[in-house]
Design an enzyme around this catalytic site. Structure first.
Site, PDB file in Angstrom:
ATOM      1  N   LEU A  34      -2.717  -2.202  11.255  1.00 13.22           N
ATOM      2  CA  LEU A  34      -4.072  -2.991  12.448  1.00 13.22           C
ATOM      3  C   LEU A  34      -4.946  -4.136  12.761  1.00 13.22           C
ATOM      4  O   LEU A  34      -5.207  -4.429  13.704  1.00 13.22           O
ATOM      5  CB  LEU A  34      -5.166  -1.357  12.794  1.00 13.22           C
ATOM      6  CG  LEU A  34      -3.984  -0.140  12.836  1.00 13.22           C
ATOM      7  CD1 LEU A  34      -5.328   0.929  12.418  1.00 13.22           C
ATOM      8  CD2 LEU A  34      -3.787   0.300  14.126  1.00 13.22           C
TER       9      LEU A  34
ATOM     10  N   LYS B 296      -6.739  -6.967   9.800  1.00 12.30           N
ATOM     11  CA  LYS B 296      -7.485  -7.602   8.742  1.00 12.30           C
ATOM     12  C   LYS B 296      -9.079  -8.185   9.013  1.00 12.30           C
ATOM     13  O   LYS B 296      -8.885  -8.905   9.790  1.00 12.30           O
ATOM     14  CB  LYS B 296      -6.237  -8.622   7.509  1.00 12.30           C
ATOM     15  CG  LYS B 296      -6.759  -8.713   6.291  1.00 12.30           C
ATOM     16  CD  LYS B 296      -5.971  -9.537   5.496  1.00 12.30           C
ATOM     17  CE  LYS B 296      -6.764 -10.463   4.348  1.00 12.30           C
ATOM     18  NZ  LYS B 296      -5.601 -11.313   4.054  1.00 12.30           N
ATOM     19  N   GLY B 297     -10.095  -7.629   7.997  1.00  5.81           N
ATOM     20  CA  GLY B 297     -11.238  -8.262   8.581  1.00  5.81           C
ATOM     21  C   GLY B 297     -11.419  -8.460   6.756  1.00  5.81           C
ATOM     22  O   GLY B 297     -10.845  -9.132   6.090  1.00  5.81           O
TER      23      GLY B 297
ATOM     24  N   PHE C  32     -12.847  -7.458   4.747  1.00  3.50           N
ATOM     25  CA  PHE C  32     -13.108  -5.878   3.368  1.00  3.50           C
ATOM     26  C   PHE C  32     -11.393  -6.432   2.459  1.00  3.50           C
ATOM     27  O   PHE C  32     -10.596  -6.032   1.022  1.00  3.50           O
ATOM     28  CB  PHE C  32     -12.760  -4.523   3.147  1.00  3.50           C
ATOM     29  CG  PHE C  32     -12.939  -4.001   2.835  1.00  3.50           C
ATOM     30  CD1 PHE C  32     -14.170  -3.770   1.689  1.00  3.50           C
ATOM     31  CD2 PHE C  32     -11.400  -3.479   2.114  1.00  3.50           C
ATOM     32  CE1 PHE C  32     -13.498  -2.654   0.900  1.00  3.50           C
ATOM     33  CE2 PHE C  32     -11.761  -1.835   1.047  1.00  3.50           C
ATOM     34  CZ  PHE C  32     -12.270  -1.647   0.810  1.00  3.50           C
ATOM     35  N   GLY C  33     -10.329  -6.581   3.563  1.00  4.44           N
ATOM     36  CA  GLY C  33      -8.624  -6.071   3.416  1.00  4.44           C
ATOM     37  C   GLY C  33      -8.129  -6.060   4.744  1.00  4.44           C
ATOM     38  O   GLY C  33      -8.649  -5.596   5.391  1.00  4.44           O
ATOM     39  N   PRO C  34      -6.830  -5.749   4.715  1.00  2.93           N
ATOM     40  CA  PRO C  34      -5.906  -5.430   5.354  1.00  2.93           C
ATOM     41  C   PRO C  34      -6.479  -3.385   5.731  1.00  2.93           C
ATOM     42  O   PRO C  34      -6.754  -2.719   4.946  1.00  2.93           O
ATOM     43  CB  PRO C  34      -4.652  -5.377   5.434  1.00  2.93           C
ATOM     44  CG  PRO C  34      -4.704  -5.441   3.623  1.00  2.93           C
ATOM     45  CD  PRO C  34      -6.219  -5.992   3.692  1.00  2.93           C
ATOM     46  N   VAL C  35      -6.066  -3.251   7.086  1.00  7.14           N
ATOM     47  CA  VAL C  35      -6.336  -2.032   7.515  1.00  7.14           C
ATOM     48  C   VAL C  35      -4.535  -1.750   8.067  1.00  7.14           C
ATOM     49  O   VAL C  35      -4.383  -1.978   9.405  1.00  7.14           O
ATOM     50  CB  VAL C  35      -7.357  -1.861   8.672  1.00  7.14           C
ATOM     51  CG1 VAL C  35      -7.461  -0.525   8.970  1.00  7.14           C
ATOM     52  CG2 VAL C  35      -8.923  -2.201   8.104  1.00  7.14           C
TER      53      VAL C  35
ATOM     54  N   LYS D  89      -8.687   1.852   5.179  1.00  4.99           N
ATOM     55  CA  LYS D  89      -9.063  -0.044   4.740  1.00  4.99           C
ATOM     56  C   LYS D  89      -8.353  -0.316   3.434  1.00  4.99           C
ATOM     57  O   LYS D  89      -8.698   0.312   2.284  1.00  4.99           O
ATOM     58  CB  LYS D  89     -10.268  -0.155   4.927  1.00  4.99           C
ATOM     59  CG  LYS D  89     -10.632  -1.832   4.815  1.00  4.99           C
ATOM     60  CD  LYS D  89     -11.482  -2.089   6.350  1.00  4.99           C
ATOM     61  CE  LYS D  89     -12.881  -0.928   5.756  1.00  4.99           C
ATOM     62  NZ  LYS D  89     -14.153  -1.447   5.993  1.00  4.99           N
TER      63      LYS D  89
ATOM     64  N   ASP E  91     -24.822  -7.214   9.108  1.00  2.00           N
ATOM     65  CA  ASP E  91     -23.715  -7.871   9.597  1.00  2.00           C
ATOM     66  C   ASP E  91     -22.814  -7.432  11.286  1.00  2.00           C
ATOM     67  O   ASP E  91     -21.660  -6.885  11.061  1.00  2.00           O
ATOM     68  CB  ASP E  91     -22.053  -7.814   7.995  1.00  2.00           C
ATOM     69  CG  ASP E  91     -21.595  -8.904   8.520  1.00  2.00           C
ATOM     70  OD1 ASP E  91     -21.727  -9.883   9.240  1.00  2.00           O
ATOM     71  OD2 ASP E  91     -20.413  -7.974   8.397  1.00  2.00           O
TER      72      ASP E  91
END
Length: 463
Positions: free
Chosen positions: A97, A99-100, A102-105, A126, A221
């Site tokens: 979906l 990536k942010g 925190f990491g990939p989703v 996530k 944030d």
């Protein structure tokens, strides 16, 4: 009220390494009694992140302690890493979906076959990027906050996974992704004005809930990419890894290292590290500007004076004669003029350089809700758009449709004139063909129309 923080080890002693046995002093006995009272009240009062801070090396919170009712209650499911591999098809690229920080989703699907009692539904999983900027503390913050907080405008955390170094979070699936993609992706269609206001109201309600808690939460944030949208464009806040407990009692702010995203963070927070709920209000004002202008908070592709959205747009928010200069051109004037003025005035207040001059989020909600009811939105022409992920094709089809409309009207007028001359005065009031019939076109009509015009153009060129 106890001024000093109460050590978590007195509430959950099995979280800590065993120490040499010794007699408990009377003062410690009193602290233990207070801790027991706090523990018994957890279902009434939210557990603060500071209560389980892992800054001290002597503290270790086990998985058993995390899953106990004393910390986050029984709202969350604990998944194994193997189970999450199954529901995401081994984290396949087909289910990716985005990536942010925190990491990939990845997208997945859960039901009672995975775990008894699970509601059948799509989910977003996530996965913590072990090489990224965030780690266990951000993961733990997310679990503790969303494990206790429930609100229609906060994304729902369904469960988590903690196995060796792996840290994963399982959320409800938000079908329309994040607001950032809808506003700034060249492959997304333009969000209507009414939808933008709906999103703003929903996000504002989420922030107002956090700030209004008995133990306030500062989101820290708030930005377009952290606002997720369901299939009905209902906005929900996500990604609580940087959230902080707000000041309580006589405290006016929380002192912390500066975190967040450039372009959204309040200036006083950047300068001093002093964090308050008004820091979130400033960030909300930035997102309001993005909704109005269709521009991101920071854009290096713009001229130097326009790269920072707040610096460029804020001076024009008070002058309604200049407001049309900053309105998103993709709206093509299809917005409430009165509503735009009110949103601009509200954004100006939220972006005040003086935190005390900014409104509270509860007042922001009160200001925004009436705007969604304004109906002075111009009615634009109907445009058929072939469903496509390519904006250029959408624009081309829209232009072809407009031209086809004009030609059909000309043909209808010619036929009527011929009919009138042929059949005389008594036939002048003959019922006209339905206009609705010319309002819908198939893909085939469009393609044939485009081909015919292409052939015509070629003939003219050959001549």
């Amino acid at each position: 009220m106890v001024a000093s923080k109460i050590a978590w080890k007195f509430i959950l002693p099995n979280c800590f390494k065993a120490k040499n046995d010794r007699n408990i002093l009377p003062s410690e006995t009193k602290i233990i009694q207070i801790c027991k009272q706090i523990n018994s009240d957890h279902h009434h009062s939210r557990l603060a992140i500071s209560d389980i801070s892992t800054d001290s090396r002597s503290v270790f919170i086990s998985l058993d302690d995390l899953s106990s009712n004393a910390i986050i209650g029984s709202n969350l499911h604990i998944f194994t890493y193997a189970e999450l591999k199954i529901i995401t098809s081994k984290f396949s690229s087909a289910n990716f979906l985005g990536k942010g920080g925190f990491g990939p989703v990845h997208k997945g699907f859960i039901d009672d076959k995975i775990k008894p009692g699970l509601k059948a539904q799509p989910v977003a999983v996530k996965l913590l990027d072990l090489d990224g900027n965030q780690g266990h503390q951000e993961w733990l913050t997310e679990v503790v906050f969303l494990g206790q907080l429930r609100h229609p405008h906060l994304v729902k955390l369904i469960g988590y996974c903690w196995e060796e170094e792996q840290r994963l979070l399982v959320y409800e699936y938000m079908a329309r992704g994040n607001l950032e993609n809808h506003l700034f992706s060249r492959y997304s269609s333009c969000l209507p004005w009414s939808t933008r206001i709906k999103i703003a109201v929903g996000a504002a309600k989420g922030l107002a809930f956090l700030h209004g808690e008995e133990k306030p939460v500062i989101y820290r944030d708030f930005k377009a990419s952290n606002i997720l949208l369901d299939s009905d464009y209902k906005a929900k806040l996500s990604d609580f890894g940087l959230a902080k407990d707000g000041p309580e009692g006589d405290d006016t702010h929380v002192s912390t290292r500066v975190m967040g995203t450039h372009g959204y963070a309040a200036p006083e927070y950047i300068m001093t590290g002093h964090l308050t709920s008004k820091s979130d209000v400033y960030s909300f004002g930035v997102v309001l500007l993005e909704l109005i202008t269709g521009r991101p908070a920071m854009d290096k592709n713009r001229p130097i004076r326009e790269r920072n959205l707040v610096d460029w747009a804020r001076p024009m928010l008070r002058d309604f004669h200049k407001l049309d200069r900053i309105m998103d051109p993709r709206l093509e004037g299809q917005y409430s003029t009165e509503g735009a003025k009110k949103v601009a005035a509200l954004a100006y207040q939220c972006l005040s350089h003086q935190p005390r001059s900014r409104p509270t989020m509860s007042n922001v909600v009160k200001s925004l809700e009436p705007i969604s009811e304004l109906t002075d939105i111009p009615i634009g022409p109907f445009v058929y758009v072939v469903p496509s992920s390519e904006c250029d094709k959408e624009l081309e089809i829209g232009a072809l449709k407009s031209k086809l409309d004009e030609e059909k009207k000309m043909n209808v007028n010619e036929d009527e004139q011929k009919g009138a001359r042929r059949h005389g005065h008594r036939h002048k009031h003959r019922p006209k063909s339905s206009a609705a019939a010319a309002a819908v076109y198939s893909d085939t009509h469009m393609q044939n129309f485009a081909l015919s015009h292409e052939r015509t153009n070629k003939k003219h060129i050959l001549k």
